[in-house]
Structures are given as structure tokens and as C-alpha cells.
Design a protein around this motif. Structure first.
Motif, short mmCIF file in Angstrom:
data_model
loop_
_atom_site.label_atom_id
_atom_site.label_comp_id
_atom_site.label_asym_id
_atom_site.label_seq_id
_atom_site.Cartn_x
_atom_site.Cartn_y
_atom_site.Cartn_z
N THR A 37 0.69 -1.23 -0.03
CA THR A 37 0.05 -0.10 0.04
C THR A 37 0.77 1.35 0.00
OG1 THR A 37 -1.52 -1.14 1.30
CG2 THR A 37 -1.83 1.03 1.13
N ALA A 38 0.41 2.12 -0.93
CA ALA A 38 0.94 3.48 -0.79
C ALA A 38 0.17 4.54 -0.38
CB ALA A 38 1.61 3.79 -2.31
N VAL A 39 0.54 5.36 0.32
CA VAL A 39 -0.37 6.71 0.76
C VAL A 39 0.48 8.01 0.19
CG1 VAL A 39 -1.56 5.68 2.83
CG2 VAL A 39 0.61 6.73 3.20
N LEU A 40 -0.54 8.48 -0.35
CA LEU A 40 0.06 9.73 -1.32
C LEU A 40 -0.79 10.93 -0.59
CD1 LEU A 40 1.42 11.22 -3.58
CD2 LEU A 40 -0.52 10.71 -4.90
N ASP A 41 0.29 11.88 -0.14
CA ASP A 41 -0.48 13.17 0.57
C ASP A 41 -0.42 14.04 -0.28
OD1 ASP A 41 -1.30 15.13 2.48
OD2 ASP A 41 0.55 14.73 3.64
N ALA A 42 -1.77 14.41 -0.83
CA ALA A 42 -1.95 15.39 -1.84
C ALA A 42 -2.23 16.71 -1.09
CB ALA A 42 -3.07 14.83 -2.86
N ASP A 43 -2.52 16.82 0.30
CA ASP A 43 -2.84 17.90 0.81
C ASP A 43 -1.13 18.38 1.27
OD1 ASP A 43 -3.67 20.04 2.00
OD2 ASP A 43 -4.81 18.70 3.53
N PHE A 44 -0.71 18.86 0.37
CA PHE A 44 0.83 19.39 0.42
C PHE A 44 1.25 20.52 1.18
CE2 PHE A 44 0.46 19.65 -4.05
CZ PHE A 44 0.75 20.88 -4.18
N GLY A 45 0.03 21.61 0.94
CA GLY A 45 0.24 22.75 1.59
C GLY A 45 -0.17 22.60 2.99
N LEU A 46 -0.65 21.88 3.48
CA LEU A 46 -0.77 21.51 5.00
C LEU A 46 -0.77 20.43 5.15
CD1 LEU A 46 -3.97 23.76 5.17
CD2 LEU A 46 -1.73 24.61 6.14
N ARG A 47 0.29 19.56 5.03
CA ARG A 47 0.61 18.24 5.12
C ARG A 47 0.72 17.82 6.50
NH1 ARG A 47 6.54 17.63 2.45
NH2 ARG A 47 7.55 17.42 4.51
N ASN A 48 -0.18 16.64 6.83
CA ASN A 48 -0.05 16.13 8.13
C ASN A 48 -0.12 14.72 8.16
OD1 ASN A 48 -2.85 18.03 7.99
ND2 ASN A 48 -1.12 18.39 9.57
N LEU A 49 -0.40 14.16 6.92
CA LEU A 49 -0.21 12.63 6.88
C LEU A 49 1.00 11.99 7.52
CD1 LEU A 49 -1.85 10.14 6.16
CD2 LEU A 49 -1.07 10.34 3.93
#
Lengths: 271, 224
Positions: A37-49
Motif C-alpha cells: 500500500t502507498a499513501v500519497l499526501d496530496a494535501d501538501f500545502g498543509l501536510r499532516n499525513l
């Protein structure tokens, strides 16, 4: 593997309903079941993943460097310490907000599909550029919402946009369910929500204080194999994604059994 | 279906009978001994006008119509509007069709005007606007908006905003199976939706009476 990869967008419209928490917990739960599984953090402006997964200090490169060919994909992927089946790819640097375009997103995801069976995309809140980027690469979607009028309204808007982008199937996760408030009709019921959104319900997640604890520690609940209510809900959702037939919990029957009461007693801090 | 329903004979009509529909029906009625009959209209696309004629023919033979089945939605919508119980069955390839959204323009048989037809739910933030009467098969969710220069008929739930007679026609109506809008507008009049839930199963309409928008049980004749 590439054509069978499931690319799932996790979105909600409204912020703070639990997209990132769901992404982190599902990622871990799927990895624990042995799927790459890969998780991609597309919320890179406010990244918290990365914070939720406890991987913040391990990030060296992001997808941005991969696309610029200043590093290889393997270098940018951050493997999880305890769950080697899970890898995190941050989409970009918070200081460079403008660079990512839908094409870029599609190229990153295409690279990931060669290595992974599941790609979970953590979508930013809102329906603007960040959302459009994330949608462009997704095949299917999970819409997260809370039993609140505002969250349901935003989810409805997002579902409309997903439909026009030919993302399907779209499934629903109802997060932060408080059985007591639902029973006393102080909160929208499961029926109220599904009545408006008209989507198949992938799962309910019960409100759980342990989620806050685990977020602050950077250890998703599903990682520790915790038996807390939310942890059970998250692992059930992961199993349902994999096609297992697990019945939905009934909020009216939650927390009434002896074991639930005992557990609550043991989690209560006396001083 | 109960046992007594199974004993009721069924008359089948389809596309091949289209040109001499009433005559074929008349002939088939001759062989019916029961006083109730089911009707299977298969793929016939029928307007209310023809349906009324069919029903008159059946009643003339002293037979009552029990239930009508067809795989054409529009035919059944017309029948339900006339108050007859209906049953929709679909061939396999129709399931995919009914799920997808579609829209188009269909003629209104009674006065030759055109009706804008849309199938699919309008979700929050979505707008539908047309100069013709609008027939919508689906819901209008809170936050969505529908606007027509003529009448609006919603075969579903109205929970968003509807504006009929947007070019000033004060005789326009808004009809829905469940009328629970946030706001109603007819011509230049604006009204907030009712606070309480409407009675389930009762279609309602909104129209202007003595300068105010009122809601009453539906009378959908202007569409038929």
C-alpha cells in the motif's frame, strides 16, 4: 500489478472530518493484511499525513523531486518503520504551492501503480485546485463525512464533482458517530445522511478519544492492534475494501455490552 | 403477488401493435372472461391521451384495470399520474441506463409545447436552468437550484431551491413528490420552505394565490 492497482481518493469537501486520519489508519490496516500500500499526501500545502504516521523526520525527497528527476521514486518513498508494506509519498514541499498540475499527479500515481496494489490519496479540503489535482489521478473514491449538516452538504457537493469526473464507485464513511447523541436525535442519524447522499455505506467510525492520543503520538490506532472502538471500525473498513463481507455496526447497540463498559472503566483515568 | 393476483389474465401489447393499438386491445378483450385484467405494455411509449383511450376501451367492456407493467418509464409516469398502479421491469441492459444521468427535450402531448427532461439527482452546488417546463426524475438536494421560465415537475424530493416562472410568469407551478424546499420562487415572489415535514406519499404543488405562494396537494393536469 499495474492495471489492478486500486487508486482510491479519500475526500470530504469540509476540513477536519477525518480524511487524513482515515487515510493513515486504512493504510496501516491494509498493510497489516499483507497488501502493498502507498499513501500519497496530496494535501501538501498543509501536510499532516506524515505526522499521523510518525514519519515526519524521515522525509528527504518528495514527489516534486521525483518528477524533476533529481531523485528516484524509491528514494522519495518513506517506508513505515513497523509496517514495511506501507509507504508514504509526500506530494510536495509546503513552500512550493503552485507547481503541481493534474498531469503531474497522474504521472506520480502511474509510477506508484507499478509497485503497489493500493494507492490511497489523501485529498485536501475544499473543491479548488488541490482537489482537482487529486481527482484527476483517482479511479474510485471514499467520501468521509460527519453526522453534521455542514459536513453532509459539502460531501454532497464533492460527490457531484466526483460524478462529473467519472470517479466510481464512490463509497461513504460516516466518521465521529456518537451513538448516544444519535439515539436522542441530537445528531443526524445514519439514515438522514445516506438519505441525502445516496451512496453505499462503507463503514461507520465511532467517536473515540483514543484517536486524538494516537494522532499526537504518530501511531495510528490500527498499528498497535488496539481494541478501541475506532480501531475496530477502521480495520473493518479495510476488510470491506478488500471485499470481505462484514456487517455494519449498529450505533444503537454500541457501548451497551458489559465488555464495552468494562473497557471504558479501564480507560478512565482516576487522577 | 398474492394468489388472487395470479388468476388475473394479462393482456400483452408491444411496439408491433402501435398502429392499431385500440383495435388489437378490443380484439384481445373479447377473449377475457374475468372482470379484472393486467396490462403489459412492454416497450410502448404512450402519452396520457392514448392511455386514457386504452382505459376507456377496457372499461367499456365492463373490465377493470388491475396493474400495468412496462419497461418504459415515461409510460408508467403517465399512468401513475392518472392514478393507476404500475410496475416497472427492466431488461438487463436498462439498469446501466437508468443509473446514468441524461437529459433531453420531450414534447408535451396536450398542447404541443416542449418539456425539458432531466434524469438524475441535482447535488449541492449544481444548477439546472431552462426556458421550457422542466421534468426532473430524481431529487434536488439542499444547496442545489432548479430554475425554469415555465413549470417545474420533480418526480422526487425537492430540498433545494426551485424557481418557476423565472421570466415573470406568475401562473407557473412547482410540483414535487416531496416538497420540502429551502426556498421557493415563482415569478418575482419568494417564500421560505415550510418548517414541518410534509405528509409522506402526498405529492404537493406550490403556486401563487392572491399574491402569495401557497402549497397544496398536487393537481398535475397542466403537464398532461
Amino acid at each position: 500489478m499495474s492495471t489492478n492497482t486500486r487508486i482510491i481518493l479519500i475526500c470530504s469537501g469540509k476540513g477536519g472530518v477525518g480524511k487524513t486520519t482515515l487515510t493513515a489508519n486504512l493504510g496501516i490496516a491494509l498493510a497489516r493484511q499483507g497488501v502493498q500500500t502507498a499513501v500519497l499526501d496530496a494535501d501538501f500545502g498543509l501536510r499532516n499525513l506524515d505526522l499521523l504516521l510518525g514519519l515526519e523526520n524521515r522525509i528527504i525527497y518528495t514527489a516534486q523531486e521525483v518528477l524533476e528527476e533529481s531523485c528516484r521514486l524509491e528514494q522519495a518513498l518513506v517506508k513505515h518503520k513497523q509496517e514495511p508494506n506501507l509507504a508514504l509519498l509526500p506530494a510536495g514541499n509546503p513552500r512550493m504551492l503552485e507547481w503541481l498540475k493534474p498531469d503531474d499527479m497522474q504521472r506520480i500515481v502511474a509510477m506508484l501503480t507499478k509497485e503497489f496494489e493500493y494507492v490511497l490519496i489523501d485529498c485536501p479540503a475544499g473543491v479548488e485546485d488541490g482537489f482537482k489535482n487529486a481527482v484527476s489521478a483517482a479511479k474510485e473514491a471514499i467520501v468521509v463525512t460527519n453526522p453534521e449538516v455542514s459536513a453532509v452538504r459539502d460531501a454532497d457537493r464533492v460527490i457531484g464533482l466526483l460524478n462529473t469526473n467519472q470517479v466510481k464507485p464512490i463509497q461513504l464513511v460516516l466518521n465521529r458517530v456518537r451513538p448516544k447523541m444519535m439515539a436522542s436525535q441530537e445528531m443526524l442519524s445514519v439514515e438522514d445522511v445516506t438519505d441525502i447522499l445516496a451512496l453505499p455505506l462503507l463503514g461507520l467510525v465511532l467517536e473515540d478519544e483514543q484517536v486524538i492520543v494516537s494522532t499526537n503520538r504518530g501511531e495510528p490506532l490500527t498499528l498497535s492492534g488496539s481494541d478501541s472502538p475506532a480501531a475496530r471500525c477502521y480495520s473493518n473498513i479495510a476488510k470491506r475494501i478488500q471485499g470481505e463481507d462484514i456487517p455494519l455496526i449498529d450505533p444503537s447497540k454500541e457501548g451497551t455490552g458489559i465488555t464495552d463498559k468494562l473497557r471504558r472503566l479501564m480507560q478512565t483515568k482516576i487522577f | 403477488m398474492s394468489k388472487s393476483d395470479q388468476d388475473i389474465p394479462t393482456i400483452k401489447l408491444n411496439e408491433t401493435h402501435k398502429d392499431n393499438l385500440i383495435y388489437t386491445l378490443y380484439e384481445k378483450l373479447g377473449s377475457i372472461s374475468s372482470n379484472r385484467v393486467n396490462l403489459n405494455l412492454h416497450n410502448l411509449f404512450l402519452s396520457c391521451k392514448i392511455i386514457r383511450e386504452i382505459i376507456r376501451t377496457i372499461n367499456k367492456a365492463d373490465i377493470n384495470l388491475n396493474i400495468v407493467s412496462s419497461n418504459i418509464r415515461e409510460t408508467l409516469v403517465s399512468l401513475s399520474a392518472l392514478g393507476y398502479p404500475t410496475h416497472l421491469y427492466l431488461s438487463n441492459n436498462q439498469f446501466s441506463e437508468i443509473k446514468s444521468e441524461k437529459s433531453g427535450i420531450i414534447p408535451n402531448e396536450s398542447d404541443g409545447s416542449m418539456v425539458y427532461f432531466h434524469q438524475g439527482t441535482l447535488r449541492s452546488g449544481e444548477d439546472l436552468e431552462d426556458d421550457k417546463d422542466i421534468l426532473l426524475l430524481g431529487d434536488i438536494n439542499p444547496g442545489a437550484k432548479i430554475k425554469s421560465a415555465g413549470n417545474i415537475l420533480i418526480w422526487g424530493r425537492l430540498r433545494g431551491i426551485a424557481h418557476a416562472g423565472s421570466k415573470g410568469n406568475k401562473k407557473s407551478k412547482i410540483v414535487a413528490l416531496e416538497l420540502r424546499p429551502l426556498q421557493l420562487r415563482i415569478g418575482s415572489e419568494i417564500a421560505r420552505g415550510p418548517e414541518e415535514k410534509p405528509q409522506p406519499g402526498l405529492a404537493e404543488e406550490a403556486l401563487i394565490k392572491s399574491g402569495k405562494i401557497i402549497i397544496q396537494p398536487a393537481n398535475i393536469r397542466p403537464f398532461l
